[in-house]
Design a protein around this motif. Structure first.
Motif, PDB file in Angstrom:
ATOM      1  N   LEU A  73       0.821  -1.211   0.000  1.00  0.00           N
ATOM      2  CA  LEU A  73       0.000   0.000   0.000  1.00  0.00           C
ATOM      3  C   LEU A  73       0.855   1.261   0.000  1.00  0.00           C
ATOM      4  O   LEU A  73       0.503   2.265  -0.631  1.00  0.00           O
ATOM      5  CB  LEU A  73      -0.922  -0.001   1.224  1.00  0.00           C
ATOM      6  CG  LEU A  73      -1.984  -1.101   1.270  1.00  0.00           C
ATOM      7  CD1 LEU A  73      -2.720  -1.080   2.606  1.00  0.00           C
ATOM      8  CD2 LEU A  73      -2.978  -0.941   0.115  1.00  0.00           C
ATOM      9  N   SER A  74       1.974   1.214   0.702  1.00  0.00           N
ATOM     10  CA  SER A  74       2.788   2.420   0.847  1.00  0.00           C
ATOM     11  C   SER A  74       3.610   2.741  -0.390  1.00  0.00           C
ATOM     12  O   SER A  74       3.913   3.919  -0.637  1.00  0.00           O
ATOM     13  CB  SER A  74       3.707   2.295   2.063  1.00  0.00           C
ATOM     14  OG  SER A  74       4.628   1.244   1.904  1.00  0.00           O
ATOM     15  N   ALA A  75       3.974   1.740  -1.194  1.00  0.00           N
ATOM     16  CA  ALA A  75       4.854   1.999  -2.348  1.00  0.00           C
ATOM     17  C   ALA A  75       4.272   3.043  -3.301  1.00  0.00           C
ATOM     18  O   ALA A  75       4.923   4.071  -3.561  1.00  0.00           O
ATOM     19  CB  ALA A  75       5.168   0.694  -3.074  1.00  0.00           C
ATOM     20  N   PRO A  76       3.059   2.850  -3.855  1.00  0.00           N
ATOM     21  CA  PRO A  76       2.535   3.888  -4.749  1.00  0.00           C
ATOM     22  C   PRO A  76       2.138   5.162  -4.028  1.00  0.00           C
ATOM     23  O   PRO A  76       2.257   6.261  -4.579  1.00  0.00           O
ATOM     24  CB  PRO A  76       1.316   3.203  -5.398  1.00  0.00           C
ATOM     25  CG  PRO A  76       0.916   2.135  -4.445  1.00  0.00           C
ATOM     26  CD  PRO A  76       2.179   1.673  -3.794  1.00  0.00           C
ATOM     27  N   LEU A  77       1.672   5.057  -2.780  1.00  0.00           N
ATOM     28  CA  LEU A  77       1.257   6.247  -2.042  1.00  0.00           C
ATOM     29  C   LEU A  77       2.443   7.144  -1.718  1.00  0.00           C
ATOM     30  O   LEU A  77       2.374   8.365  -1.876  1.00  0.00           O
ATOM     31  CB  LEU A  77       0.546   5.837  -0.744  1.00  0.00           C
ATOM     32  CG  LEU A  77      -0.816   5.162  -0.909  1.00  0.00           C
ATOM     33  CD1 LEU A  77      -1.347   4.704   0.447  1.00  0.00           C
ATOM     34  CD2 LEU A  77      -1.815   6.106  -1.569  1.00  0.00           C
ATOM     35  N   ILE A  78       3.536   6.541  -1.269  1.00  0.00           N
ATOM     36  CA  ILE A  78       4.729   7.330  -0.946  1.00  0.00           C
ATOM     37  C   ILE A  78       5.280   8.003  -2.186  1.00  0.00           C
ATOM     38  O   ILE A  78       5.652   9.175  -2.175  1.00  0.00           O
ATOM     39  CB  ILE A  78       5.793   6.442  -0.273  1.00  0.00           C
ATOM     40  CG1 ILE A  78       5.355   6.084   1.155  1.00  0.00           C
ATOM     41  CG2 ILE A  78       7.149   7.140  -0.250  1.00  0.00           C
ATOM     42  CD1 ILE A  78       6.278   5.120   1.862  1.00  0.00           C
ATOM     43  N   THR A  79       5.317   7.269  -3.297  1.00  0.00           N
ATOM     44  CA  THR A  79       5.831   7.844  -4.540  1.00  0.00           C
ATOM     45  C   THR A  79       5.036   9.075  -4.949  1.00  0.00           C
ATOM     46  O   THR A  79       5.602  10.105  -5.337  1.00  0.00           O
ATOM     47  CB  THR A  79       5.776   6.804  -5.669  1.00  0.00           C
ATOM     48  OG1 THR A  79       6.553   5.668  -5.298  1.00  0.00           O
ATOM     49  CG2 THR A  79       6.334   7.375  -6.958  1.00  0.00           C
ATOM     50  N   ALA A  80       3.711   8.977  -4.876  1.00  0.00           N
ATOM     51  CA  ALA A  80       2.861  10.105  -5.267  1.00  0.00           C
ATOM     52  C   ALA A  80       2.972  11.269  -4.288  1.00  0.00           C
ATOM     53  O   ALA A  80       2.880  12.436  -4.668  1.00  0.00           O
ATOM     54  CB  ALA A  80       1.409   9.641  -5.368  1.00  0.00           C
ATOM     55  N   ALA A  81       3.174  10.949  -2.992  1.00  0.00           N
ATOM     56  CA  ALA A  81       3.205  11.989  -1.969  1.00  0.00           C
ATOM     57  C   ALA A  81       4.549  12.697  -1.867  1.00  0.00           C
ATOM     58  O   ALA A  81       4.630  13.797  -1.308  1.00  0.00           O
ATOM     59  CB  ALA A  81       2.849  11.379  -0.614  1.00  0.00           C
ATOM     60  N   LEU A  82       5.585  12.108  -2.413  1.00  0.00           N
ATOM     61  CA  LEU A  82       6.926  12.662  -2.240  1.00  0.00           C
ATOM     62  C   LEU A  82       7.119  13.981  -2.963  1.00  0.00           C
ATOM     63  O   LEU A  82       7.929  14.808  -2.550  1.00  0.00           O
ATOM     64  CB  LEU A  82       7.974  11.655  -2.737  1.00  0.00           C
ATOM     65  CG  LEU A  82       8.181  10.421  -1.872  1.00  0.00           C
ATOM     66  CD1 LEU A  82       9.181   9.495  -2.526  1.00  0.00           C
ATOM     67  CD2 LEU A  82       8.643  10.806  -0.481  1.00  0.00           C
ATOM     68  N   GLY A  83       6.380  14.182  -4.062  1.00  0.00           N
ATOM     69  CA  GLY A  83       6.592  15.381  -4.852  1.00  0.00           C
ATOM     70  C   GLY A  83       8.010  15.450  -5.374  1.00  0.00           C
ATOM     71  O   GLY A  83       8.562  14.461  -5.848  1.00  0.00           O
ATOM     72  N   ARG A  84       8.618  16.611  -5.256  1.00  0.00           N
ATOM     73  CA  ARG A  84       9.990  16.798  -5.757  1.00  0.00           C
ATOM     74  C   ARG A  84      11.042  16.632  -4.663  1.00  0.00           C
ATOM     75  O   ARG A  84      12.191  17.035  -4.840  1.00  0.00           O
ATOM     76  CB  ARG A  84      10.117  18.175  -6.405  1.00  0.00           C
ATOM     77  CG  ARG A  84       9.293  18.320  -7.684  1.00  0.00           C
ATOM     78  CD  ARG A  84       9.492  19.695  -8.324  1.00  0.00           C
ATOM     79  NE  ARG A  84       8.885  19.753  -9.631  1.00  0.00           N
ATOM     80  CZ  ARG A  84       7.609  20.027  -9.856  1.00  0.00           C
ATOM     81  NH1 ARG A  84       6.796  20.239  -8.828  1.00  0.00           N
ATOM     82  NH2 ARG A  84       7.126  20.054 -11.085  1.00  0.00           N
ATOM     83  N   THR A  85      10.666  16.050  -3.546  1.00  0.00           N
ATOM     84  CA  THR A  85      11.597  15.897  -2.428  1.00  0.00           C
ATOM     85  C   THR A  85      12.843  15.133  -2.847  1.00  0.00           C
ATOM     86  O   THR A  85      12.767  14.138  -3.565  1.00  0.00           O
ATOM     87  CB  THR A  85      10.913  15.150  -1.270  1.00  0.00           C
ATOM     88  OG1 THR A  85       9.699  15.810  -0.939  1.00  0.00           O
ATOM     89  CG2 THR A  85      11.812  15.110  -0.043  1.00  0.00           C
ATOM     90  N   ASP A  86      13.980  15.606  -2.394  1.00  0.00           N
ATOM     91  CA  ASP A  86      15.268  14.962  -2.668  1.00  0.00           C
ATOM     92  C   ASP A  86      15.195  13.487  -2.273  1.00  0.00           C
ATOM     93  O   ASP A  86      14.933  13.143  -1.119  1.00  0.00           O
ATOM     94  CB  ASP A  86      16.345  15.689  -1.860  1.00  0.00           C
ATOM     95  CG  ASP A  86      17.715  15.039  -1.953  1.00  0.00           C
ATOM     96  OD1 ASP A  86      17.920  14.213  -2.859  1.00  0.00           O
ATOM     97  OD2 ASP A  86      18.568  15.359  -1.101  1.00  0.00           O
TER      98      ASP A  86
END
Length: 400
Positions: A73-86
Motif C-alpha cells: 500500500l505504501s509503495a505507490p502512495l509514498i511515490t505520489a506523496a513525495l513530490g519533488r523531495t530529494d
C-alpha cells in the motif's frame, strides 16, 4: 542537466564522477539488502517467535503478511506523496523508519506489538522499493542502467545469502530478538552510507497517484503485474514455511536449516546476475525459463526432501530460479513504461509486496488447516498459473 520525465529517467543525474555514481548504486544496493533482510527475518525465526509469543507458526507468519501488505500500500502512495523531495533525504528517512521498526520487533512483549513494529518495517520497505531501482538508473550512464539495476536487485539475493541465514544463526545462538536488533544496526549503517555517498536526487516532474494507477491499464505492464502477483504469491506461500517443512520432512535442526538457506541464497545471487542481462532483452522468455523449474522444485520438495542431499539440490534449483525474478520483473516494468520509470517501479513494488503478504497469509492458513506440505503444493500451482499468464500475455521483448 538532463530533465527527468515522470519522476525518473535512464539518464544519469549530476554526479562528480563515474566512480561516485557506482558508489551511490552500492549504497542503494545496501538499502535493498537491508529491507529484504528485515522483511524476511521471520522466515528463519518462525519457530522461536511462535514459541515465545505463544502463537501458531501460521499465525507467526502474519508478521510477514503485515509487512508485505503495508509495503504494497505504501509503495505507490509514498511515490505520489513525495513530490519533488530529494530522494537521498527520502531514502534516509525510510531507513530510519526501518530501524525503529526492527527495534520494536526485538522489544515486542506480545504478538500485537510485533505486528505494530512490522507495520513500520513495511512502510520503510514499500518506500525503498518504490524509488530504489529508478535511483540507480539516474546514477550511471544509460549504457550502464542494466548492470546498475541488476546490482541494486542483487541486494535481494545477497540478503538471502547473508541476511536470512545470518538471522537464523543469530536466533539459534543468541535468541530471535537479537537478530532484529542486528537488523536495526544494519539499517543505521546504511543510512550513514546513503548520506555520505549519494548525491542530491531531485525530481523534475511529479506523477500524481491517479496517473500512477493508470499505468496499470497498459497491456504490457498489466501482464507483468499479474505475473508478479501469482508467481510471488506462490513462492512465498511455500518459502515462508520452509523451516517447518524441512524440520518435518528432512528432520534437521536450526543450524542445518541455516546452512540450507545459505545454499539457497548463494544460488539466488548467481540467478540474479545470470538473468539480469538476459531479462533486459526478453523478460517473458526469461521469466518462463526460471519460473517452470521454480514450480517443479516447490512441488517436488515435499516428496524428495526427506533426503538431505536431494533437499540441497532442490534448494539450489529453487534459489537459481527465484534469484532472477526481481530483476527480470523490474526490467519488464521499465520496458513497459519507459516514460514513467519511478511510477512503474512503484506499481511493481506494490504488487510484489502485496503478493508477499498474500503468499504468507494463504500459505499460513493452508499450513494450519491441511499441514505444511500442502502449502508447498499450493505455491507450485500458483507459480504454474503465473507461467501461463506470461506465455499468453503482452510483453515487451527488447533488443532481439
Amino acid at each position: 542537466m538532463t530533465q527527468v520525465q515522470n519522476g525518473a529517467s535512464p539518464a544519469p543525474a549530476v554526479h562528480d564522477s563515474a566512480l561516485r555514481g557506482w558508489l551511490g548504486v552500492g549504497a542503494v544496493t545496501g538499502a535493498t539488502f537491508t529491507v529484504v533482510t528485515s522483511e524476511m527475518l521471520p522466515v528463519g525465526l518462525l519457530t522461536p517467535i511462535s514459541g515465545t509469543l505463544r502463537v501458531s507458526e501460521g499465525a507467526a507468519g502474519l508478521s510477514l503478511t503485515a509487512t508485505g501488505l503495508v509495503a504494497a500500500l505504501s509503495a505507490p502512495l509514498i511515490t505520489a506523496a513525495l513530490g519533488r523531495t530529494d530522494r537521498r533525504l527520502v531514502l534516509g528517512v525510510l531507513l530510519a523508519v526501518l530501524m525503529f521498526g526492527n527495534l520494536g520487533a526485538a522489544w515486542s512483549p506480545n504478538f500485537g506489538v510485533m505486528l505494530g513494529a512490522r507495520v513500520l518495517v513495511g512502510i520503510g520497505i514499500g518506500g525503498v522499493w518504490a524509488i530504489a531501482a529508478s535511483m540507480a538508473a539516474r546514477l550511471v550512464p544509460e549504457k550502464s542502467v542494466g548492470p546498475a539495476t541488476a546490482l541494486v536487485y542483487s541486494g535481494v539475493a545477497v540478503a538471502s545469502v547473508i541476511g536470512v541465514p545470518a538471522g537464523t544463526y543469530i536466533g539459534a545462538l543468541a535468541g530471535w530478538r537479537v537478530a532484529f536488533v542486528v537488523a536495526a544496526g544494519l539499517a543505521s549503517v546504511v543510512l550513514i552510507a546513503i548520506a555520505a555517498l549519494l548525491p542530491r536526487l531531485a525530481v523534475a516532474q511529479v506523477v500524481p497517484l491517479r496517473d500512477v494507477l493508470r499505468l496499470a491499464r497498459r497491456p504490457q505492464l498489466r501482464t507483468a503485474l499479474l505475473v508478479v502477483a501469482f508467481l510471488v504469491t506462490g513462492h512465498f506461500a511455500a518459502y515462508t514455511y520452509i523451516r517447518p517443512l524441512l524440520e518435518k520432512v528432512t528432520g534437521i535442526g536450526a543450524s542445518t536449516i541455516g546452512t540450507l538457506l545459505l545454499v539457497y541464497g548463494i544460488a539466488g545471487v548467481l540467478g540474479n546476475f545470470g538473468m539480469g542481462a538476459v531479462g533486459v532483452r526478453g523478460p517473458r522468455r526469461t521469466l518462463i525459463t526460471i519460473g517452470l523449474p521454480l514450480a517443479v522444485t516447490v512441488l517436488l520438495i515435499p516428496a524428495l526432501g526427506g533426503s538431505l542431499w536431494l533437499a540441497v539440490v532442490l534448494m539450489v534449483v529453487w534459489g537459481l530460479s527465484y534469484g532472477g525474478v526481481s530483476v527480470t520483473t523490474q526490467n519488464w516494468a521499465f520496458a513497459a513504461a519507459p516514460d514513467a520509470r519511478e511510477a512503474a517501479s512503484a506499481l511493481n513494488a506494490g504488487v510484489f509486496n502485496g503478493a508477499i503478504a498474500l503468499g504468507a497469509l494463504v500459505g499460513g492458513r493452508t499450513a494450519d488447516w491441511f499441514g505444511v506440505i500442502s502449502a508447498m503444493w499450493l505455491g507450485g500451482v500458483l507459480v504454474l498459473v503465473a507461467m501461463a499468464i506470461a506465455a499468453v500475455g503482452r510483453s515487451p521483448e527488447l533488443r532481439r
